[in-house]
Design a protein around this motif. Structure first.
Motif, PDB file in Angstrom:
ATOM      1  N   GLY A 141      56.858  53.809  43.232  1.00  9.60           N
ATOM      2  CA  GLY A 141      57.854  52.989  42.533  1.00  9.60           C
ATOM      3  C   GLY A 141      57.546  51.505  42.617  1.00  9.60           C
ATOM      4  O   GLY A 141      56.966  51.028  43.590  1.00  9.60           O
ATOM      5  N   ARG A 142      57.934  50.786  41.569  1.00  8.41           N
ATOM      6  CA  ARG A 142      57.725  49.338  41.537  1.00  8.41           C
ATOM      7  C   ARG A 142      58.714  48.639  42.456  1.00  8.41           C
ATOM      8  O   ARG A 142      59.872  49.040  42.549  1.00  8.41           O
ATOM      9  CB  ARG A 142      57.902  48.829  40.108  1.00  8.41           C
ATOM     10  N   THR A 143      58.260  47.575  43.113  1.00  7.86           N
ATOM     11  CA  THR A 143      59.126  46.807  43.998  1.00  7.86           C
ATOM     12  C   THR A 143      59.493  45.454  43.399  1.00  7.86           C
ATOM     13  O   THR A 143      60.454  44.833  43.832  1.00  7.86           O
ATOM     14  CB  THR A 143      58.458  46.561  45.362  1.00  7.86           C
ATOM     15  N   GLY A 144      58.685  44.972  42.451  1.00  7.80           N
ATOM     16  CA  GLY A 144      58.902  43.639  41.888  1.00  7.80           C
ATOM     17  C   GLY A 144      58.377  42.530  42.782  1.00  7.80           C
ATOM     18  O   GLY A 144      58.448  41.362  42.443  1.00  7.80           O
ATOM     19  N   ASP A 145      57.826  42.879  43.927  1.00 13.60           N
ATOM     20  CA  ASP A 145      57.293  41.908  44.880  1.00 13.60           C
ATOM     21  C   ASP A 145      55.791  41.780  44.650  1.00 13.60           C
ATOM     22  O   ASP A 145      55.085  42.788  44.639  1.00 13.60           O
ATOM     23  CB  ASP A 145      57.578  42.409  46.301  1.00 13.60           C
ATOM     24  N   GLU A 146      55.312  40.561  44.443  1.00  9.86           N
ATOM     25  CA  GLU A 146      53.893  40.335  44.146  1.00  9.86           C
ATOM     26  C   GLU A 146      53.254  39.383  45.137  1.00  9.86           C
ATOM     27  O   GLU A 146      53.936  38.556  45.738  1.00  9.86           O
ATOM     28  CB  GLU A 146      53.727  39.765  42.735  1.00  9.86           C
ATOM     29  N   ARG A 147      51.955  39.508  45.277  1.00  3.85           N
ATOM     30  CA  ARG A 147      51.149  38.603  46.098  1.00  3.85           C
ATOM     31  C   ARG A 147      49.992  38.099  45.247  1.00  3.85           C
ATOM     32  O   ARG A 147      49.420  38.854  44.462  1.00  3.85           O
ATOM     33  CB  ARG A 147      50.566  39.319  47.321  1.00  3.85           C
ATOM     34  N   THR A 148      49.637  36.834  45.414  1.00  2.19           N
ATOM     35  CA  THR A 148      48.477  36.275  44.747  1.00  2.19           C
ATOM     36  C   THR A 148      47.288  36.465  45.671  1.00  2.19           C
ATOM     37  O   THR A 148      47.332  36.072  46.846  1.00  2.19           O
ATOM     38  CB  THR A 148      48.680  34.770  44.459  1.00  2.19           C
ATOM     39  N   VAL A 149      46.232  37.095  45.145  1.00  8.93           N
ATOM     40  CA  VAL A 149      45.049  37.377  45.958  1.00  8.93           C
ATOM     41  C   VAL A 149      43.822  36.872  45.213  1.00  8.93           C
ATOM     42  O   VAL A 149      43.683  37.062  44.007  1.00  8.93           O
ATOM     43  CB  VAL A 149      44.909  38.892  46.246  1.00  8.93           C
ATOM     44  N   THR A 150      42.929  36.222  45.940  1.00  5.83           N
ATOM     45  CA  THR A 150      41.693  35.688  45.387  1.00  5.83           C
ATOM     46  C   THR A 150      40.578  36.712  45.536  1.00  5.83           C
ATOM     47  O   THR A 150      40.488  37.387  46.565  1.00  5.83           O
ATOM     48  CB  THR A 150      41.297  34.392  46.127  1.00  5.83           C
ATOM     49  N   ARG A 151      39.750  36.808  44.513  1.00  2.00           N
ATOM     50  CA  ARG A 151      38.602  37.726  44.541  1.00  2.00           C
ATOM     51  C   ARG A 151      37.797  37.526  45.821  1.00  2.00           C
ATOM     52  O   ARG A 151      37.534  36.400  46.240  1.00  2.00           O
ATOM     53  CB  ARG A 151      37.724  37.444  43.323  1.00  2.00           C
ATOM     54  N   GLY A 152      37.423  38.632  46.453  1.00  2.00           N
ATOM     55  CA  GLY A 152      36.640  38.578  47.680  1.00  2.00           C
ATOM     56  C   GLY A 152      37.468  38.533  48.948  1.00  2.00           C
ATOM     57  O   GLY A 152      36.935  38.661  50.046  1.00  2.00           O
TER      58      GLY A 152
END
Length: 64
Positions: free
Chosen positions: A29-40
């Motif tokens: 299920g979707r939480t609506g909580d996101e994180r920004t992650v950089t490649r690598g």
């Protein structure tokens, strides 16, 4: 890479793309909580066990 059939990634997996990764609940299920992650970089720990991540908005790289 640790993924399942829904392209969900486990915490600690190295991101292949920069972007916004949504935290997905243990049953998908979707939480609506996101994180920004950089490649690598590794995906950060999730708030609860058995949660995962799904790329929802990849960073777009413009031409130079």
């Amino acid at each position: 890479m640790s993924t399942n059939s829904n392209n969900q990634l486990r915490a600690g997996v190295i991101a292949r793309q920069s972007g916004q990764y949504e935290i997905v609940g243990p049953r998908g299920g979707r939480t609506g909580d996101e994180r920004t992650v950089t490649r690598g970089e590794p995906l950060p720990p999730t708030p609860k066990p058995r949660m995962s991540y799904k790329l929802v908005d990849a960073t777009k790289h413009g031409k130079r």
